[in-house]
Scaffold this active site. Structure first.
Site, PDB file in Angstrom:
ATOM      1  N   ASN A  58     -10.687   0.031 -13.124  1.00 48.16           N
ATOM      2  CA  ASN A  58     -10.817   1.398 -13.626  1.00 48.16           C
ATOM      3  C   ASN A  58     -10.411   1.393 -15.099  1.00 48.16           C
ATOM      4  OD1 ASN A  58     -10.695   4.117 -14.126  1.00 48.16           O
ATOM      5  ND2 ASN A  58      -9.033   4.566 -12.678  1.00 48.16           N
ATOM      6  N   LYS A 114     -10.691   3.695 -17.285  1.00 47.80           N
ATOM      7  CA  LYS A 114     -10.210   5.017 -17.720  1.00 47.80           C
ATOM      8  C   LYS A 114     -10.780   5.372 -19.094  1.00 47.80           C
ATOM      9  CE  LYS A 114      -6.171   4.460 -14.811  1.00 47.80           C
ATOM     10  NZ  LYS A 114      -4.777   4.718 -14.537  1.00 47.80           N
ATOM     11  N   HIS A 128      -8.682  10.594  -7.731  1.00 43.70           N
ATOM     12  CA  HIS A 128      -7.650   9.840  -8.442  1.00 43.70           C
ATOM     13  C   HIS A 128      -6.513  10.785  -8.830  1.00 43.70           C
ATOM     14  CE1 HIS A 128      -5.631   7.454 -11.485  1.00 43.70           C
ATOM     15  NE2 HIS A 128      -6.227   6.396 -10.952  1.00 43.70           N
ATOM     16  N   GLU A 148      -4.834  11.105 -11.401  1.00 40.12           N
ATOM     17  CA  GLU A 148      -4.941  11.704 -12.746  1.00 40.12           C
ATOM     18  C   GLU A 148      -5.887  12.904 -12.720  1.00 40.12           C
ATOM     19  OE1 GLU A 148      -5.907   8.062 -14.770  1.00 40.12           O
ATOM     20  OE2 GLU A 148      -3.862   7.351 -14.425  1.00 40.12           O
ATOM     21  N   GLU A 160      -2.944   4.688  -3.453  1.00 42.66           N
ATOM     22  CA  GLU A 160      -2.324   4.552  -4.766  1.00 42.66           C
ATOM     23  C   GLU A 160      -1.114   5.491  -4.845  1.00 42.66           C
ATOM     24  OE1 GLU A 160      -5.088   3.025  -7.955  1.00 42.66           O
ATOM     25  OE2 GLU A 160      -5.501   5.152  -7.845  1.00 42.66           O
ATOM     26  N   GLY A 211       0.465   2.971 -13.441  1.00 44.59           N
ATOM     27  CA  GLY A 211       0.825   2.818 -14.854  1.00 44.59           C
ATOM     28  C   GLY A 211       2.309   2.665 -15.122  1.00 44.59           C
ATOM     29  N   SER A 227      -0.151  -0.413 -10.598  1.00 48.66           N
ATOM     30  CA  SER A 227       0.564  -1.510 -11.260  1.00 48.66           C
ATOM     31  C   SER A 227       0.251  -2.895 -10.687  1.00 48.66           C
ATOM     32  CB  SER A 227       2.079  -1.249 -11.255  1.00 48.66           C
ATOM     33  OG  SER A 227       2.373  -0.130 -12.056  1.00 48.66           O
ATOM     34  N   GLY A 265      -5.875  -0.723 -13.023  1.00 50.83           N
ATOM     35  CA  GLY A 265      -6.046   0.114 -14.211  1.00 50.83           C
ATOM     36  C   GLY A 265      -5.724  -0.667 -15.468  1.00 50.83           C
TER      37      GLY A 265
HETATM   38  P1  PGA Z   1      -2.577   0.961 -13.092  1.00 53.09           P
HETATM   39  O1  PGA Z   1      -3.640   2.088 -12.700  1.00 53.09           O
HETATM   40  O2  PGA Z   1      -3.133  -0.343 -12.612  1.00 53.09           O
HETATM   41  O3  PGA Z   1      -2.492   1.026 -14.589  1.00 53.09           O
HETATM   42  O4  PGA Z   1      -1.295   1.310 -12.423  1.00 53.09           O
HETATM   43  C1  PGA Z   1      -4.215   2.083 -11.424  1.00 53.09           C
HETATM   44  C2  PGA Z   1      -5.076   3.288 -11.271  1.00 53.09           C
HETATM   45  O5  PGA Z   1      -4.907   4.272 -11.990  1.00 53.09           O
HETATM   46  O6  PGA Z   1      -5.964   3.295 -10.410  1.00 53.09           O
END
Ligand code: PGA
Length: 242
Positions: free
Chosen positions: A7, A9, A87, A89, A159, A165, A201, A222
């Site tokens: 992803n 983003k 997601h 976000e 998740e 993140g 992460s 991500g």
């Molecule tokens: P991350 O994001 O790997 O940076 O934790 C994962 C995601 O948002 O799906």
């Protein structure tokens, strides 16, 4: 070989995306199953044999006067195979709830694509031991309102919101337990065998341990998908163990 969903983003501009793809082309091969999810403007860049194409979002609407929206019909005509929905976000910054997610999932399925439906608890919900209740609700609000032949196509991405993140992950035992819980809940209530991914992460460092979580069918990556060295480790490890 486990599925790796990258992803990207809202990160790379045109020049950066071209440079990134050149590097990625040297890494990804037939031993990997990579679903690459760039921003909408770059989808067609990745429309080649090395990649499975994914989108980060889709409109609730199919067609009409909805300025700025991108429909499932549009995505499907660009050879998109997978679409991330729900997601955290999107839930957090754009106030999306299952009320918005359900029509998106219907549109994705009606256009022959696969939804990757993200669910997960916040830190506060985890500390109040509400994880399973939260997940049940996020699943039921969608599955209770979909025909079974549709619901069975959904891939779930577990998740935990606090792991995204942050560099923090649940213990591998906890990930194992939660994924088994999700699979059993869906099997028991909807008679569906579901693929479940883990996201939050995932890195070049923890991928070896994460690969040993057997019930987990793949990973949503991500920030570390943007770091070619980290992503290379993730890919190499995801192909070496079955
Ligand atoms: P991350 O994001 O790997 O940076 O934790 C994962 C995601 O948002 O799906």
């Amino acid at each position: 070989m486990k599925m790796i969903v990258a992803n990207l983003k809202l990160n790379l501009d045109l020049g950066e995306m071209i440079a990134y793809k050149n590097k990625l082309d040297n890494l990804v091969n037939e031993n990997n199953y990579v679903v690459i999810c760039p921003g909408y403007p770059y989808l067609s860049f990745f429309n080649d044999a090395n990649y499975h194409l994914g989108a980060q979002n889709v409109s609730e609407y199919i067609k009409g006067a909805y300025t700025g929206e991108v429909s499932a019909r549009d995505l499907s005509s660009l050879d998109v195979e997978f679409v991330i929905v729900g997601h955290s976000e999107r839930r957090q910054y754009f106030n999306e709830t299952e009320k918005n997610i359900l029509p998106k999932i219907n549109n994705i399925l009606d256009n022959k694509m696969i939804p990757i439906y993200c669910i997960g608890e916040t830190k506060e919900q985890k500390s109040r031991q509400k994880t399973f209740i939260v997940l049940e609700k996020q699943i039921s609000n969608i599955y209770n309102n979909l025909a079974s032949d549709k619901a069975q196509k959904i891939i779930i991405a577990y998740e935990p919101v606090w792991a995204i993140g942050s560099g923090e992950t649940p213990s591998f035992k906890e990930i194992d337990e939660v994924i088994v819980f999700i699979k059993n809940f869906i099997l028991k209530n909807y008679k569906i065998d579901t693929q479940v991914l883990y996201g939050g992460s995932v890195s070049g460092q923890n991928i070896t341990d994460l690969m040993s979580v057997n019930p987990c069918d793949g990973f949503l990556v991500g920030s570390k998908a943007l770091d070619i060295h980290e992503f290379s480790n993730i890919l190499i490890n995801s192909e070496s163990e079955q």
